[in-house]
Motif scaffolding. Structure first.
Motif, PDB file in Angstrom:
ATOM      1  N   GLY A  81       0.862  -1.161  -0.033  1.00 51.91           N
ATOM      2  CA  GLY A  81       0.077   0.081  -0.077  1.00 51.91           C
ATOM      3  C   GLY A  81       0.812   1.274   0.054  1.00 51.91           C
ATOM      4  N   VAL A  82       2.249   1.175  -0.346  1.00 50.60           N
ATOM      5  CA  VAL A  82       2.730   2.355  -0.388  1.00 50.60           C
ATOM      6  C   VAL A  82       2.531   3.395  -1.370  1.00 50.60           C
ATOM      7  N   GLU A  83       1.657   3.079  -2.244  1.00 57.39           N
ATOM      8  CA  GLU A  83       1.081   3.999  -3.220  1.00 57.39           C
ATOM      9  C   GLU A  83       0.235   4.808  -2.801  1.00 57.39           C
ATOM     10  N   GLN A  84      -0.372   4.540  -1.573  1.00 61.68           N
ATOM     11  CA  GLN A  84      -1.204   5.573  -0.989  1.00 61.68           C
ATOM     12  C   GLN A  84      -0.704   6.332  -0.155  1.00 61.68           C
ATOM     13  N   SER A  85      -1.211   7.282   0.100  1.00 59.63           N
ATOM     14  CA  SER A  85      -0.630   8.435   1.124  1.00 59.63           C
ATOM     15  C   SER A  85      -1.244   8.086   2.476  1.00 59.63           C
ATOM     16  N   ARG A  86      -0.718   7.514   3.317  1.00 56.67           N
ATOM     17  CA  ARG A  86      -1.162   7.418   4.773  1.00 56.67           C
ATOM     18  C   ARG A  86      -0.948   8.485   5.781  1.00 56.67           C
ATOM     19  N   PRO A  87      -2.039   9.134   6.262  1.00 60.66           N
ATOM     20  CA  PRO A  87      -2.007  10.274   7.019  1.00 60.66           C
ATOM     21  C   PRO A  87      -1.605   9.507   8.400  1.00 60.66           C
TER      22      PRO A  87
END
Length: 221
Positions: A81-87
């Motif tokens: 899931g690195v493609e997503q920006s996780r807050p």
């Protein structure tokens, strides 16, 4: 509809993150292909273990050729899931917390701090890594506004549990704890412990053991 892929074991996920780091470095250096032996050595595992870990991703390499670096990097990145920006939010802006907040490398791995918090009035208002340090009283509001699901605790041990309770009450479901204390969290909340003092003690023991072994061999010889 194809059956869902089996859940990847937590230990394998941790190693996949290491493989991703190695592959990113190889790609940056212009490498196109890497053998399982090279990748395993760089990641500190054995080739058989590497191949077993990568089997969770489906067919990856070509016998006699190895793995295409960019393709394998991108596949692992998608799985993790690195493609997503996780807050993420960070509580505790001492020396360690400041270093974590100011580390630019998290952004390239899909993590961004959307809130920094501390209870000390003299720290509130400072800007670190482009973010202002806020009072802990604003934690719930920021978590709700940013949909942050990951919390990092870098506080003293005596307040870490209360911070954990506050994070989970605000809706955070994943916690990385740097405080040297075991935390209790509700069901459905994942907690990862990073105790630097324990890791140093393990290294000290291994070094001592290595020295004792060398002395024994020398005396025997």
């Amino acid at each position: 509809m194809p059956p869902p892929r089996p859940r990847i074991p937590e230990a394998t996920v941790a190693r996949l993150a290491v493989y991703l780091r190695v592959l990113a470095g190889l790609a940056d250096g212009g490498r196109r292909n890497v053998s399982s032996g090279e990748l395993a050595s760089a990641a500190g595992v054995n080739p058989a273990g590497l191949r077993k870990d990568l089997s969770h991703l489906g067919p990856c390499g070509v016998r006699g050729v190895g793995y295409e670096v960019a393709t394998l990097r991108d596949r692992i990145a998608r799985v993790l899931g690195v493609e997503q920006s996780r807050p993420c939010v960070l509580v505790g802006i001492g020396n360690l917390g400041t270093a974590l907040a100011d580390y630019a490398g998290f952004g390239s791995r899909g993590f961004r701090f959307v809130g920094l918090f501390d209870a000390a009035p003299e720290r509130v208002g400072r800007r670190i890594g482009g973010q202002p340090v806020r009072p802990v009283a604003e934690l719930d509001e920021v978590v709700a506004a940013t949909a942050a699901t990951i919390g990092v605790i870098a506080t003293p041990a005596d307040v870490a549990q209360s911070v954990c309770d506050r994070l989970t009450a605000a809706g955070v479901r994943s916690i990385l704890n740097f405080a040297p204390v075991a935390l209790t969290a509700p069901a459905g909340v994942d907690v990862r412990q990073v105790d630097l003092s324990v890791e140093l003690q393990v290294l000290a023991f291994l070094g001592q053991q290595r020295g004792a072994t060398a002395t024994t061999v020398e005396v025997t010889a």
